[in-house]
Design an enzyme around this catalytic site. Sequence first.
Site, PDB file in Angstrom:
ATOM      1  N   ASP A  53       0.880  -1.176   0.000  1.00 16.78           N
ATOM      2  CA  ASP A  53       0.000   0.000   0.000  1.00 16.78           C
ATOM      3  C   ASP A  53       0.913   1.221   0.000  1.00 16.78           C
ATOM      4  OD1 ASP A  53      -1.644   2.101   0.440  1.00 16.78           O
ATOM      5  OD2 ASP A  53      -2.594   1.294   2.243  1.00 16.78           O
ATOM      6  N   ASP A 368      21.633  17.575 -58.890  1.00 19.39           N
ATOM      7  CA  ASP A 368      20.964  18.023 -57.658  1.00 19.39           C
ATOM      8  C   ASP A 368      20.090  19.244 -57.942  1.00 19.39           C
ATOM      9  OD1 ASP A 368      20.799  18.960 -54.650  1.00 19.39           O
ATOM     10  OD2 ASP A 368      21.690  16.964 -54.584  1.00 19.39           O
ATOM     11  N   ASP A 369      19.778  19.975 -56.906  1.00 19.68           N
ATOM     12  CA  ASP A 369      18.848  21.105 -56.946  1.00 19.68           C
ATOM     13  C   ASP A 369      19.203  22.122 -58.048  1.00 19.68           C
ATOM     14  OD1 ASP A 369      16.976  22.927 -56.228  1.00 19.68           O
ATOM     15  OD2 ASP A 369      17.659  23.206 -54.168  1.00 19.68           O
ATOM     16  N   ARG A 445      13.658  28.570 -45.463  1.00 21.70           N
ATOM     17  CA  ARG A 445      14.370  28.518 -46.747  1.00 21.70           C
ATOM     18  C   ARG A 445      13.497  29.166 -47.832  1.00 21.70           C
ATOM     19  NH1 ARG A 445      17.051  23.799 -50.507  1.00 21.70           N
ATOM     20  NH2 ARG A 445      19.139  24.622 -50.508  1.00 21.70           N
ATOM     21  N   LYS A 478      16.771  11.471 -55.693  1.00 20.62           N
ATOM     22  CA  LYS A 478      17.047  11.952 -54.330  1.00 20.62           C
ATOM     23  C   LYS A 478      15.831  12.761 -53.899  1.00 20.62           C
ATOM     24  CE  LYS A 478      20.324  14.948 -51.846  1.00 20.62           C
ATOM     25  NZ  LYS A 478      21.542  15.753 -52.062  1.00 20.62           N
ATOM     26  N   TRP A 479      15.133  12.262 -52.888  1.00 23.34           N
ATOM     27  CA  TRP A 479      13.876  12.868 -52.423  1.00 23.34           C
ATOM     28  C   TRP A 479      14.194  13.708 -51.191  1.00 23.34           C
ATOM     29  CZ3 TRP A 479       8.636  11.368 -53.978  1.00 23.34           C
ATOM     30  CH2 TRP A 479       7.638  11.969 -53.202  1.00 23.34           C
ATOM     31  N   ASP A 480      14.283  15.009 -51.404  1.00 22.26           N
ATOM     32  CA  ASP A 480      14.734  15.904 -50.334  1.00 22.26           C
ATOM     33  C   ASP A 480      13.541  16.557 -49.640  1.00 22.26           C
ATOM     34  OD1 ASP A 480      16.482  17.342 -48.776  1.00 22.26           O
ATOM     35  OD2 ASP A 480      17.484  18.377 -50.428  1.00 22.26           O
ATOM     36  N   ASN A 482      13.307  20.176 -47.146  1.00 23.34           N
ATOM     37  CA  ASN A 482      14.233  21.162 -46.592  1.00 23.34           C
ATOM     38  C   ASN A 482      13.680  22.136 -45.575  1.00 23.34           C
ATOM     39  OD1 ASN A 482      16.971  20.800 -47.650  1.00 23.34           O
ATOM     40  ND2 ASN A 482      15.888  20.743 -49.601  1.00 23.34           N
ATOM     41  N   CYS A 528      16.210  12.252 -48.045  1.00 22.11           N
ATOM     42  CA  CYS A 528      17.083  13.292 -47.521  1.00 22.11           C
ATOM     43  C   CYS A 528      16.177  14.321 -46.877  1.00 22.11           C
ATOM     44  CB  CYS A 528      17.834  13.910 -48.713  1.00 22.11           C
ATOM     45  SG  CYS A 528      18.785  15.377 -48.320  1.00 22.11           S
ATOM     46  N   ASP A 550      24.227  17.241 -44.342  1.00 17.24           N
ATOM     47  CA  ASP A 550      24.791  18.226 -45.260  1.00 17.24           C
ATOM     48  C   ASP A 550      26.226  18.555 -44.877  1.00 17.24           C
ATOM     49  OD1 ASP A 550      22.701  18.347 -46.925  1.00 17.24           O
ATOM     50  OD2 ASP A 550      21.934  20.291 -46.262  1.00 17.24           O
TER      51      ASP A 550
HETATM   52  C1  DGJ Z   1      19.704  19.700 -48.889  1.00 17.81           C
HETATM   53  C2  DGJ Z   1      20.451  18.453 -49.202  1.00 17.81           C
HETATM   54  O1  DGJ Z   1      20.803  17.784 -48.038  1.00 17.81           O
HETATM   55  C3  DGJ Z   1      21.646  18.780 -50.063  1.00 17.81           C
HETATM   56  O2  DGJ Z   1      22.402  17.632 -50.292  1.00 17.81           O
HETATM   57  C4  DGJ Z   1      21.165  19.396 -51.343  1.00 17.81           C
HETATM   58  O3  DGJ Z   1      20.431  18.463 -52.064  1.00 17.81           O
HETATM   59  C5  DGJ Z   1      20.323  20.621 -51.034  1.00 17.81           C
HETATM   60  N1  DGJ Z   1      19.276  20.347 -50.113  1.00 17.81           N
HETATM   61  C6  DGJ Z   1      19.746  21.181 -52.296  1.00 17.81           C
HETATM   62  O4  DGJ Z   1      18.843  22.168 -52.057  1.00 17.81           O
END
Ligand code: DGJ
Length: 750
Positions: A53, A368-369, A445, A478-480, A482, A528, A550
């Site tokens: 208890d 990339d971007d 961003r 690469k599917w980011d 941010n 990513c 990054d």
């Molecule tokens: C963030 C990623 O981690 C980088 O490698 C690069 O792809 C940038 N974005 C591009 O905007």
Amino acid sequence: MAIIIDKKHNTFTLHTKNSTYQMKVDKYGVLLHCYYGEKTDNTDKSLLYYQADRGFSGNIYEAAKSDRTYSLDSFTQEYSGFGIGDYRITALRAQNADGSQATELRYTGYDIQKGKYTIDELPMVYADDTQSETLVIYLQDVYTGLEVSLYYGILEQLDIITRTVKITNKGKSDITLQKAASCHIDWEYGDFDLISFYGKHSMEQNIQRTKIHHGIQSIGSVRGISSHQYNPFVMLCESSTNETMGSCYGFSFVYSGEFSIEIEKDQIDRTRFICGIHSDNFKWTLHNNDMLWLPEVIMTHSQYGTGSVSRNLHKVIREHICRGIWKNKRRPILINSWEATYFDFTGETLINIAKEAAQLGIELFVMDDGWFGKRQDDNTGLGDWFANEKKLGCTLKELSKRIIAQGIQFGIWIEPEGISEDSDLYRTHPEWAVQIPQRKPCLSRNQLILDFSIKDVQDYIIQTISDLIKDASISYIKWDFNRAICDKFSSLLPPEKQGEFSHRYILGLYRVLEELTTKFPEVLFESCGGGGARFDTGMLYYTPQIWGSDNTDAIERLSIQYGASFGYPISAMGTHVSAVPNHQTGRITPFSTRACIAMSGTFGYELDIAKLTNEQKQQIKKQIAAFQKYYVLIQYGDYYRISTPLEGTCTVWEFVNEDGTEALVNAVYHHVQANAATVRAKVYGLNDTQFYQLSLNEYFTEQCPEKQLPYGFRSGEVISGAALRQVGFVIPSAVIDFQAWQIYIKQCEI
Ligand code: DGJ
């Protein structure tokens, strides 16, 4: 049999090869948690518990008159309700139709299923019927009919137990879930350390080990993503546990959204662990017969320290989370354009990089971007997934053809969840961006988020990305992602359902990824989140690799990859060799060291190859040759952390194959000292009674300045597996700053 039911004691005992988990239904129908830990027998462990208890810990009504020691507040439970006399952190909090917040769960039955259960719409461990079994235990709220089905998947040979929960409203009135955890464990005692992984953009996976003290400790994310800030993976271990010895638990949440992991040590030292979707942005109403599946948690336990728990998780993630042809197919060595060009490129620039890269043996070029819409910087264009032909000088299809003609595959970067205000997509569909009506949204961003909880948005993205893949010959995506999510609101959800937004967003993301990866199985997806903001087991169900950070500085990557290795396999970590001085830190490290560290991952390059000297280009060939040679060992071998980058002078880690016939030891001097103490590496996973030869990878010796060959290392001698494990060998000394070595160990006849 992995599941043992003892009808006399009403216990359910789950066994894996080296661990045991036990629950018991007590006389009032409460499901108690009895044990999780080192493998033991089926004895009812609750018989060993002490009940008293405790004062101010109330008793359930049925027990109150006869037994004042019976209190939910002090018992170890399997899945706690709320508002009924247990004051600790809780697994389930729901609001009933009358406004009350009480849930009192009682056992109603169980079910055993062959094989591993599956979950609708969510990522999960999969296994065939020979590898797994399922136990389901049903609990129900005594008054409302809210049913909680606890699912346990047992992968006996892998020492893995998975858990998930399905919640069904079997009552007539609506019930609103305010918190619904996937995993709840109570221990009767509590001398634990919590090992968690915190971070920030460009410096993820910092390891933190803290003593569990009285009170509540928690980590989590309310950012719409699993986040850089805390990883949804933790370990809980005895305070004496180290890398090779001692009791340790690992918990990996198979989810990419908001999560919380809470631990409470109460006044009588009982310790409660709860993991699930974060409750801050979660409110889910269940009407009659509605149900909700919660994300899965992977659990493992070992008596052999943190290293063993990591290896259990590596295996289950590699073999039972990652899917599709890329699970076992050799992944291409890639070159990514980001740190080579950032936004400043033309089609010609890219073709030149691809051409040079192909000549050196790099297999995939990733643009990339910056290739789409009107994007010249990060202020515009997200959402407009069509090529900027003016910038590229040709269509995407033509560019892909010209790049492939260089003898290299072609891949692209996308950020489908992002939307710029300055984009055609936003101008056409402002209601698709996540924002609260009448409020100015928070930009990050300089971008907004596309509302993936909306089915039309999901369909649009599936169609758009499918068209891209079909139009150009794209082998890799690469599917980011941010930014973190805020202003959580969906234009299509009614007010009373806005609390479902965060989870619905993730369900939408998973649906899109499921459709695309099923439609295009040959395309390799890498996820990513501005580096490691979505480095989680949920994403690995769809994308077998994730860009780790990054931060591409090799020495910082030692720590980031070291931290990530606690919960994730090497095959999951996106790692690249970048230029020096490093773009993030300005540090200069040898090319060989950068390659050694990037090789402990998916391996690739991210620099302007045209700026390298011929001698450096020849080095790339040697680096690639080494990676190819050790590929199987690195990607599928057992991984051992031998020393840490966080102290001492040299970080050492090892890959060893399953039968212990070969191993690769990697060493990087993160802090070179004069007249330094020797660094000794004990080699694990070899056969004690067999003999081995050690050899230095010549590429690394070639990098030493003339006549400055390392000392300390005995090449060519034959040494027993036992001696290598018990005594270890001396890592060659450093002859340059940030020296790296690779030592290959092969079983031999004597
Ligand atoms: C963030 C990623 O981690 C980088 O490698 C690069 O792809 C940038 N974005 C591009 O905007």
